[in-house]
Scaffold this active site. Sequence first.
Site, PDB file in Angstrom:
ATOM      1  N   SER A 269      39.442  55.788  25.043  1.00 19.50           N
ATOM      2  CA  SER A 269      39.256  54.358  25.236  1.00 19.50           C
ATOM      3  C   SER A 269      39.253  53.632  23.887  1.00 19.50           C
ATOM      4  CB  SER A 269      37.958  54.118  26.016  1.00 19.50           C
ATOM      5  OG  SER A 269      37.870  52.781  26.427  1.00 19.50           O
ATOM      6  N   ASP A 412      40.958  54.636  32.349  1.00 22.83           N
ATOM      7  CA  ASP A 412      40.157  54.889  31.154  1.00 22.83           C
ATOM      8  C   ASP A 412      39.607  56.315  31.154  1.00 22.83           C
ATOM      9  OD1 ASP A 412      37.952  54.899  29.258  1.00 22.83           O
ATOM     10  OD2 ASP A 412      38.164  52.727  29.223  1.00 22.83           O
TER      11      ASP A 412
END
Length: 574
Positions: A269, A412
């Site tokens: 991320s 993510d």
Amino acid sequence: MVHIIITLACIFRRLHSSSSNALDTTKMQAKNIVLNQWKLINELKSYFSKLTSDNKAIENALNNEFVQFLQRIDAKSYGSDLVKYFSTMNVSKRFEMTETKQEQGNKISLPSILNELVNGKVEEKKEAVPKWKVTKSLVSKETVASRTSHLVSSLHAIGNTPAASQVIEDLIAHLKQYPEAKHNAVKGGAVRTLLRIRTGTAEQKLLGALNEALALLGHTDPVPGNGIRILSIDGGGVRGILVIEMLRKLEELTGKPIYQMFDFICGVSTGAIIATLVGLRQKTLDETTEIYKNISMQVFTQSALRGTSNLVWSHSYYDTALWEKLLKAQWDNRSLIETRRNLTVPKFCAVSAVVNQSRLSAYVFRNYALPCKVQSQYMGGYNHAVWESVRASAAAPTYFEEYRIGNLLHQDGGILVNNPTAVAIHEAKLLWPTTPIQTVVSFGTGRTAPNPIDPLTELTTTTISNSSWKKKFFAILDSATDTEGVHTMLSDLLPPNVYYRFNPYLTEMLDMAEIDPNKLEQLKRDALMYLRRNEDKFHDAVQALSASKSATQKLVDWVNLQKEIHGLKSSLGF
């Protein structure tokens, strides 16, 4: 009139009967026959148009007869461009279209179409096909193996000459298109020849191509330090500012940029964003901070009304198109493996979560290929653009849309492995299986101190009841994204002088899309306070990172290199 049509049909059948024998000769004869027949049709239509006003029925009959004639011709056998054109489409519809346009006043006729086709001016209009539906043409394993063998043989023959550069580029393109060719190339001695060329050249462009080719073949050079040095960065949105401040502390203490301190960098991320900037693009920390803030301000500045409507229609609160545009502008279209052309770029990986399979699973975006016969626990690939790795790894649910690559849907990576340190260690040991781990530095993006609870007070004041689905969901989510659980496990497995985890306590746990300047300033103050309190720990980490390789280890590395160059790896060993 009916008799005329029947007579014409008989003429065409006789023409077809006579021409079918001639078509067995050459392609040129086939084309001439077709064109001659069309000339006859055109003359007949012109003749009958003068005899009767009912020439439309005659023209349709002639057209249909010509269509039937063309459909009987095997395009594969005769190869005529004219026949291929008519046999790969619905000719009847083409004639209908032509007649319709003629009725509308357009000056389009079958003879003009044929003439333009023969002259190469008309091309068949193909329907647009979605990119994900397009499949590459099948190539047999024998063909791939033959091509691989030819390239490797050419490499052996050319050696360290100016012509070697083109052969290496051809080998790189071949390995990218057919990754399965890696095994045959390694078996044929490609690594040995590439290493031999590398030892005899100082040209940077050639060295870059050699480095990428070796990376595609799964070759890994020895680490420059005493062991493997690993950097891992958690996810956490704008709280990545904490990580930048801690990286700045390491640079101040060592006097070296981050990409020179570590052999392997992994991020998830927001950690993937920082890792690509300082590791792959080799930006300074000041430049990284500026890029990071600019992207955050542009993406996370949005009205609540627009964000809510986006969330309803696209399941993303923020503008995903703008997010992608900014990523492409900052990370261009270079593939991950191409970053290996820079000789100082460390091994890198970013982690995403694949959400459209039976099990939620991690996906590793790599700038390296694993050695032959080595299998990772995780799916992954190196043929992705750098910006795609960031886009997929940071596709936080409800913040941005999922990202599709091929048949896989990425979100993510933090929803599965928000602390990717264990993934980084696993991947690094696949590349250097016999090399010990020298240092692991893991950076978190902040935590808050748990509230102290008195068990007796809790039991007397709280009514025991079933928890809501919302509480259960967030409890599962917290468990899946728990970064300290991974830290606890690794701190038990790795020696204290090897493993270092830095994760500051925060005054307030900020949302990943927070852009309030006051709160961001408080975040930076929390980081500076944490750095002062952990000064000694940072010094210990820097000392561990700075351990140099002994003379004995350097000698062993040199001997192993000579063994690889001369193909003696199986006969000698250390």
